[in-house]
Design a protein around this motif. Structure first.
Motif, PDB file in Angstrom:
ATOM      1  N   ARG A 189       0.830  -1.199   0.000  1.00 39.43           N
ATOM      2  CA  ARG A 189       0.000   0.000   0.000  1.00 39.43           C
ATOM      3  C   ARG A 189       0.871   1.259   0.000  1.00 39.43           C
ATOM      4  O   ARG A 189       0.546   2.279   0.600  1.00 39.43           O
ATOM      5  CB  ARG A 189      -0.935   0.009   1.219  1.00 39.43           C
ATOM      6  CG  ARG A 189      -1.842  -1.225   1.297  1.00 39.43           C
ATOM      7  CD  ARG A 189      -2.810  -1.132   2.475  1.00 39.43           C
ATOM      8  NE  ARG A 189      -3.413  -2.429   2.765  1.00 39.43           N
ATOM      9  CZ  ARG A 189      -4.260  -2.667   3.766  1.00 39.43           C
ATOM     10  NH1 ARG A 189      -4.610  -1.668   4.577  1.00 39.43           N
ATOM     11  NH2 ARG A 189      -4.754  -3.876   3.972  1.00 39.43           N
ATOM     12  N   SER A 190       1.983   1.167  -0.717  1.00 40.38           N
ATOM     13  CA  SER A 190       2.946   2.272  -0.691  1.00 40.38           C
ATOM     14  C   SER A 190       2.372   3.570  -1.251  1.00 40.38           C
ATOM     15  O   SER A 190       2.870   4.659  -0.940  1.00 40.38           O
ATOM     16  CB  SER A 190       4.208   1.889  -1.471  1.00 40.38           C
ATOM     17  OG  SER A 190       3.895   1.632  -2.840  1.00 40.38           O
ATOM     18  N   GLY A 191       1.318   3.478  -2.061  1.00 40.60           N
ATOM     19  CA  GLY A 191       0.706   4.678  -2.605  1.00 40.60           C
ATOM     20  C   GLY A 191       0.182   5.631  -1.551  1.00 40.60           C
ATOM     21  O   GLY A 191       0.115   6.840  -1.769  1.00 40.60           O
ATOM     22  N   ILE A 192      -0.187   5.084  -0.382  1.00 37.09           N
ATOM     23  CA  ILE A 192      -0.680   5.953   0.703  1.00 37.09           C
ATOM     24  C   ILE A 192       0.213   5.906   1.943  1.00 37.09           C
ATOM     25  O   ILE A 192      -0.058   6.601   2.913  1.00 37.09           O
ATOM     26  CB  ILE A 192      -2.134   5.606   1.094  1.00 37.09           C
ATOM     27  CG1 ILE A 192      -2.240   4.178   1.643  1.00 37.09           C
ATOM     28  CG2 ILE A 192      -3.077   5.823  -0.074  1.00 37.09           C
ATOM     29  CD1 ILE A 192      -3.604   3.855   2.256  1.00 37.09           C
ATOM     30  N   TYR A 193       1.284   5.099   1.910  1.00 37.28           N
ATOM     31  CA  TYR A 193       2.154   4.960   3.085  1.00 37.28           C
ATOM     32  C   TYR A 193       3.575   5.477   2.834  1.00 37.28           C
ATOM     33  O   TYR A 193       4.519   5.022   3.461  1.00 37.28           O
ATOM     34  CB  TYR A 193       2.231   3.495   3.522  1.00 37.28           C
ATOM     35  CG  TYR A 193       1.050   3.060   4.361  1.00 37.28           C
ATOM     36  CD1 TYR A 193       1.071   3.160   5.752  1.00 37.28           C
ATOM     37  CD2 TYR A 193      -0.097   2.565   3.763  1.00 37.28           C
ATOM     38  CE1 TYR A 193      -0.008   2.759   6.523  1.00 37.28           C
ATOM     39  CE2 TYR A 193      -1.184   2.167   4.530  1.00 37.28           C
ATOM     40  CZ  TYR A 193      -1.136   2.265   5.907  1.00 37.28           C
ATOM     41  OH  TYR A 193      -2.225   1.875   6.668  1.00 37.28           O
ATOM     42  N   SER A 194       3.730   6.463   1.950  1.00 42.05           N
ATOM     43  CA  SER A 194       5.070   6.952   1.613  1.00 42.05           C
ATOM     44  C   SER A 194       5.298   8.399   2.015  1.00 42.05           C
ATOM     45  O   SER A 194       6.300   9.009   1.611  1.00 42.05           O
ATOM     46  CB  SER A 194       5.312   6.792   0.103  1.00 42.05           C
ATOM     47  OG  SER A 194       5.246   5.431  -0.271  1.00 42.05           O
TER      48      SER A 194
END
Length: 543
Positions: free
Chosen positions: A96-101
């Motif tokens: 879920r790197s799109g929202i956890y970066s």
């Protein structure tokens, strides 16, 4: 009602607002329903009173054992979600790197210490993506292979320095990692540990790391209103501004020196050549360019040297591992030459030592800087609220006895059948098979992972070929053993300095170390110690 009718409306409204404000204030520090579990909170401060002043990784590990794979800490006005298993890191920071970066607001570290420009702490957005793309061009796996001539030359000097000044092994290691990074980034070598720029880099980053994890600096981040108090009440702010002034002078000075050499045609191929092109196209400032290149410098210099120092400590404490490693090197290579990158696939036990060092002593001990989530999310039935910091609890995961039985023992056998590179291991889908979590995860994973792996392999294999590393003896002949639990503080750490005995493994190997460095010096300009010519095939070699 008659009583209230006699009270002026402004007082009634004021009283209502006061009560509402008190209710809102008392909610600060509370753990809302649905959040991941965690230690009991106290009004207004949350869990701040439970945060340790040193060795925070041990307390975070204890909380993981008590509260499970995911727990939360309420730190004043902020929420910190801590991920304690390989699967949780894979599910959130990777998948879920799109929202956890993102990053949380870090007033001390980013605004005061870094002028809003430090890439490590920068929020996810166009500027960060631009900087990341540039550093990827410098450090990707294809480019990393081309830097081997740089790494070999710096390694030859490191072995020579250890041979002649074995009590200063940390100095030799730091010069090795720093010089490699300055060459790749700016086009020049750091040929001496006494270089003032090198000294300032390490001392400045140590002060920066400590300031941003402890004391009033942390309080200012957790309670933003404190930043408006008079500065004499908050000396951390003055210290942060002073750190920024010195650091900016260093980083921007390096950049301007490289930029001037590009303009006058004397520049060597390096990262700053690409950075100058991007500056022309996108118009960012010299200050920002200095911090983009400076971030590469500090990351490449500090973490690699800290890991190598941990390796030296492990060899002092685990002589059987050292003996087995030297037996493999002697069988594969023999006494006539040190290993090269061409020997890597035949030295699997050395590759296992690299991975075990990263697991056993993770320099980014709690995942460096927390990620942040950009919108409300749900995991394992818990709410992870928008804006929460999210920690890759690297120490706890690396020390998970399910992943590594007897985890505080240094045991390379754990990786004896693991032939994946560090990058390949981090990218695989099965989280349980990832080797370690020291380089981070997701879109914020350390881009220098490929260069670091080669630097570590060369340093470890060649040190073991050339030297025996043993404990110092006291006046009674008893070994003086370092304590592996004593670490420097901050979000990047290493073993506290210790004594050891480093001696050549015979006269022939000492002579070979001398010979290799004498031959290598022919590639350098006398006096300056800089490359005469850049080796062919170097990444970013087109000016």
């Amino acid at each position: 009602m008659g009583f209230l009718a006699n009270i002026p409306l402004t007082i009634v409204v004021g009283g209502i607002l006061l009560v509402a404000g008190l209710i809102r204030l008392l909610r600060v520090g509370r753990r809302p329903a649905g959040y991941p579990p965690g230690p009991p909170t106290f009004p207004i401060i949350g869990n701040l009173h439970q945060m340790p002043k040193r060795d925070a990784h041990l307390q975070f590990q204890k909380w993981a054992q008590e509260y499970g794979p995911v727990y939360s800490l309420i730190l004043g006005t902020k929420t910190l979600v801590v991920l304690n298993t390989d699967q949780a890191v894979k599910d959130l920071l990777d998948k879920r790197s799109g929202i956890y970066s993102d990053r949380q607001d870090m007033y001390i570290g980013q605004e005061l210490c870094s002028g809003g420009m430090r890439v490590l702490m920068m929020k996810y957005g166009p500027t960060w993506r631009m900087a990341r793309k540039l550093t990827h061009n410098l450090l990707n796996v294809s480019a990393a292979k081309s830097y081997v001539p740089y790494q070999m030359l710096e390694n030859k000097q490191m072995l020579y320095e250890i041979l002649h000044t074995p009590d200063n092994v940390l100095d030799a290691i730091r010069r090795y990692s720093n010089s490699l990074t300055t060459a790749m980034t700016f086009g020049w070598r750091t040929h001496s540990h006494s270089d003032p720029a090198l000294q300032q880099l390490f001392s400045g980053f140590e002060a920066f790391a400590v300031l941003n994890q402890t004391g009033t600096a942390a309080l200012i981040d957790f309670y933003p209103f404190l930043r408006y108090l008079p500065e004499f009440l908050l000396p951390a702010q003055k210290k942060a501004r002073e750190l920024h002034r010195k650091e900016k002078d260093l980083y921007v000075g390096h950049w301007k020196r490289a930029k001037a050499s590009i303009k006058d045609g004397t520049a060597k191929p390096c990262f700053c050549v690409d950075l100058a092109r991007s500056q022309d196209a996108e118009g960012f400032s010299d200050d920002q360019a200095g911090y983009i290149s400076g971030t590469v410098l500090e990351a490449g210099s500090d973490t690699t040297s800290s890991t190598l120092y941990a390796f030296v400590q492990a060899m002092v404490l685990y002589p059987d591992v050292q003996r087995k490693a030297q037996e493999q090197i002697d069988k594969v290579i023999g006494p006539t030459r040190p290993p090269t990158m061409g020997d890597e696939h035949d030295l699997q036990y050395i590759r296992a030592i690299v991975k075990e060092t990263l697991r056993w002593m993770p320099t980014t001990i709690m995942g460096a800087v927390p990620h942040a989530v950009t919108k409300d999310d749900e995991y394992m039935g818990f709410l992870i609220p928008k804006g929460a910091g999210v920690v890759n609890n690297a120490y706890t995961i690396n020390m998970d006895p399910k992943r590594a039985p007897n985890p505080r023992q240094f045991n390379p056998e754990r990786y004896i059948n693991d032939t994946a590179s560090l990058g390949e291991s981090a990218a695989q889908n099965d989280a349980s098979k990832r080797d370690q979590f020291t380089f981070g995860a997701g879109r914020r994973i350390c881009p220098g992972i490929h260069v670091a792996e080669r630097s570590l392999f060369l340093a470890i294999s060649r040190m073991l070929w050339a030297f025996d590393i043993k404990p110092k003896l006291d006046k009674y002949g008893k070994a003086i053993l370092p304590d592996p639990e004593k670490l420097t503080q901050g979000f990047v750490c290493m073993p506290v300095e210790f004594e050891c005995e480093i001696t050549p493994r015979g006269k022939d190997r000492a002579e070979q170390v001398e010979k290799e460095w004498e031959e290598a010096k022919r590639l350098l300009e006398p006096g300056s110690g800089q490359w005469r010519e850049i080796p062919e095939g170097m990444a970013l070699s087109s000016l």
